[in-house]
Scaffold this active site. Sequence first.
Site, PDB file in Angstrom:
ATOM      1  N   THR A 144     -38.381 -63.606  71.420  1.00 40.67           N
ATOM      2  CA  THR A 144     -39.652 -64.001  72.029  1.00 40.67           C
ATOM      3  C   THR A 144     -39.882 -63.316  73.380  1.00 40.67           C
ATOM      4  OG1 THR A 144     -39.328 -66.144  70.995  1.00 40.67           O
ATOM      5  CG2 THR A 144     -40.969 -66.034  72.745  1.00 40.67           C
ATOM      6  N   GLU A 145     -41.040 -62.647  73.508  1.00 44.82           N
ATOM      7  CA  GLU A 145     -41.452 -62.026  74.777  1.00 44.82           C
ATOM      8  C   GLU A 145     -40.398 -61.054  75.320  1.00 44.82           C
ATOM      9  OE1 GLU A 145     -44.465 -62.576  75.745  1.00 44.82           O
ATOM     10  OE2 GLU A 145     -45.028 -64.467  74.802  1.00 44.82           O
ATOM     11  N   LEU A 146     -39.619 -60.475  74.408  1.00 45.72           N
ATOM     12  CA  LEU A 146     -38.522 -59.567  74.763  1.00 45.72           C
ATOM     13  C   LEU A 146     -37.543 -60.200  75.754  1.00 45.72           C
ATOM     14  CD1 LEU A 146     -39.947 -55.918  74.894  1.00 45.72           C
ATOM     15  CD2 LEU A 146     -38.977 -57.179  72.979  1.00 45.72           C
ATOM     16  N   ILE A 147     -37.393 -61.493  75.638  1.00 41.86           N
ATOM     17  CA  ILE A 147     -36.395 -62.180  76.474  1.00 41.86           C
ATOM     18  C   ILE A 147     -35.011 -61.730  76.010  1.00 41.86           C
ATOM     19  CG2 ILE A 147     -35.348 -64.443  76.921  1.00 41.86           C
ATOM     20  CD1 ILE A 147     -38.261 -65.547  76.920  1.00 41.86           C
ATOM     21  N   TRP A 298     -40.563 -59.189  79.032  1.00 42.98           N
ATOM     22  CA  TRP A 298     -41.583 -58.166  79.269  1.00 42.98           C
ATOM     23  C   TRP A 298     -42.777 -58.721  80.059  1.00 42.98           C
ATOM     24  CZ3 TRP A 298     -43.933 -56.359  73.846  1.00 42.98           C
ATOM     25  CH2 TRP A 298     -44.674 -57.404  73.288  1.00 42.98           C
TER      26      TRP A 298
END
Lengths: 405, 400
Positions: A144-147, A298
Amino acid sequence: MVDICFYFQVHQPFRMKKYSIFQIGNDEKYFDSTKNQEIMQKVTKKCYLPTNKLMLELLRKHPEFKIAYSISGTAIDQFEKYSPEVLDTFKELAKTKQVEFLDETYHHSLSFLYSKKEFYDQVEMHTQKMQKLFGVKPKVFRNTELIYNNELAEYVEKMGYKGILAEGADHVLGWKSPNFLYQPRNTKKIKLLLKNYKLSDDIAFRFSDKSWPEHPLTTKKFGGWLNKVNGNGICVNLFMDYETFGEHQWSDTGIFKFMKGLPAELLKHPDNQFKTPLEVVNSHEAVDELHVPHTVSWADTERDVSAWLGNKMQQAAISRLYAIEEEVKQSEDKKLLETWRRLTTSDHFYYMCTKWFSDGDVHKYFNPYETPYDSFINFMNILNDMLIRLKTSNSQTGIEKAKVY
Amino acid sequence: MEILMFGWEFPPMKSGGLGTACYDLCKGLFKQGTKVTFVVPRLPKTIKSNFVKLLGANQYAKLTEVDSILTPYMTSNQYLDVYDNLDVATKQNYGKNLLAEVKRYTQAAIKITENENFDIIHVHDWMTYEAGQIAKEKSGKSLVAHIHATEFDRTGGNPNMEISHKEYLGLNAADMIIANSEYTKDNVIKNYKVDADKLRVVHWGIAEDSPSYHLNAESPFKDSKVVLFLGRVTIQKGPDYFVDMAEKVKKYVPNVKFVFAGDGDMFPKIVDQVMERDLAENFVFTGFLRGEDVHKAFQMADLYAMPSVSEPFGLVALESIKNGTPVLLSKQSGVAEVLTNAFKVNFWDVDEMANKIVSFLNHPALSHDLKANTIEEAKGFNLDDPAKKCLDCYDEVKKW
């Protein structure tokens, strides 16, 4: 040679309906189906259908062109409900064999940071959905969200993935370039692909910004920038929200025209080629180890998790949500579990973000609530109602009621 | 630049936010090097104990007295009450009703202005509009009409026709109108059909810092959260909606305290309502507060609720945040345009008001974040910005 690697994120959350304290205990419906349908159909018309059509044309026209998607489970569920024609076009894209699908948490959640068990379950759900829809088992993971952090890479490697995506954040890379493959610390085989945020955001964020000195962005100009990577890297990872096309950047900005001409422009350079993330991972060795002890993402200029977990409201809401995970699972109430999972979607916490709230920027655009405080109130009211339902559900087994307040 | 200003209250004698607004504007203009001659109906005799403060005001506004018992936001009936209580000798000095009093103010004010030098005439609300019109005719200088509240705001939409007619004449006679919010601007256009091109919006500010903000007054109710009402107890301020909200909140937060600060024509009705609905234990009535007590009330409260039916600006909300207290604002207010970290509700939506307040009182994370952001946002308000904007208006109107 430079591998150009496109990955598009497709996601829609289940938005909640307005839910006040007076509804707690007597309203079991939490989601705003009217609004969710409206938004899904609007984005379908403005983005998903025309962009899928364009991509299909491009893939057919240029057999060398490759792209990748990560589609959240909550988006897929809503496609099935409100815009099944979009799924059909994704299936057509899959048939070209030039498209790769990535795995993520089904509910686009922050579960890795709160419950490994839930994270595992949601990734597993997503894998199964990908196999069912497209007949493939994804080999590359994007959170998720480039976490991302070291621990995630290690965990995901154990789950069998060959590659993982992350933001090419400056504070992580230091002098290193995002245009190479890296080996996450404490891993053996899994490789890390880093987003080239400059080139990605030129398209995703700056494309229509008239105050940007480079506006208007042409394929020739963009191609010129990208070609400079030749000799300085092995890949350029262009990662962005799929909604960039037609939704964040409206059609009248010329974004579709730009994308339509981009593959041909990039292919003019003899050393450029398109690859999917898995192909990039399979073609190169990591140049170095990358140590990311602190979580990156990101989002925003900070590239950290503060957009979802930066204030007390967000922390209180999410920790209370995960505090009832065990109870929800013990209830063996499938509907309740699915509802609980829909609450884990990161968007609900993003809506509570107070960072930059006063400046009224990108956060506001994506926020269905007037203020972050309203969003928190709504979430907690729903969570409190869920507790009452949980208590009813568990009354036979004698499980104690958890406290939300 | 020299400004001739007509107003009708100047601190410490005031009953609404207007006196503060005029005082602050003069102070801000003084800091910008602008001379202001401020004409008020009278300089009250009771002012002695605070005389030092008023002298301070004299540094930037030359106060000139017109003998009158006019006070702001007075309805005709209230005026008659005051008038009836005067002794016969004093009565001879005053007009019989509010409109006659305005006429007296207008005539007397004109005599004063004949002796003054000025570049711009700036008038505040309807009672001074006629004085401004005559001053304009006599001097040929530009007239700027400031609108702080329309008759429609003051009466909850049931205007006194004579007063609204004066408002209409004054606004249309002005070269420029300054509204204190977009909300007021829209109301002026809607109700008075004035030319939108001559309307400007200047949102009010507040003293950037003051010792009064730091009195660190503590609530005497150690085990209860405090929700504050502070304002004139009149239809405009929505005190009855506050009671409706309180009744709902109490069901969820039984020990909540509602501190009710203010006086006005609806006060007896409010007390009755509180008794009838069994809220007596939750309500504390303080009466009309002034000076430091206002700041203390804010500091003791956890949340200030302003359920105004129509609030042209709502300076009191800025006072609250400067004292570190988060606010719940009616969307029918001007201040809601400039405050982002605040709860905003339609004044009639009592359920939503209660929803927000109960959540605020029950969730420490919410009250913590809202308070922290309120304090941060409050830093951005000062007196220089509105004064500078008024100066820009003067410069602009002079060229028309």
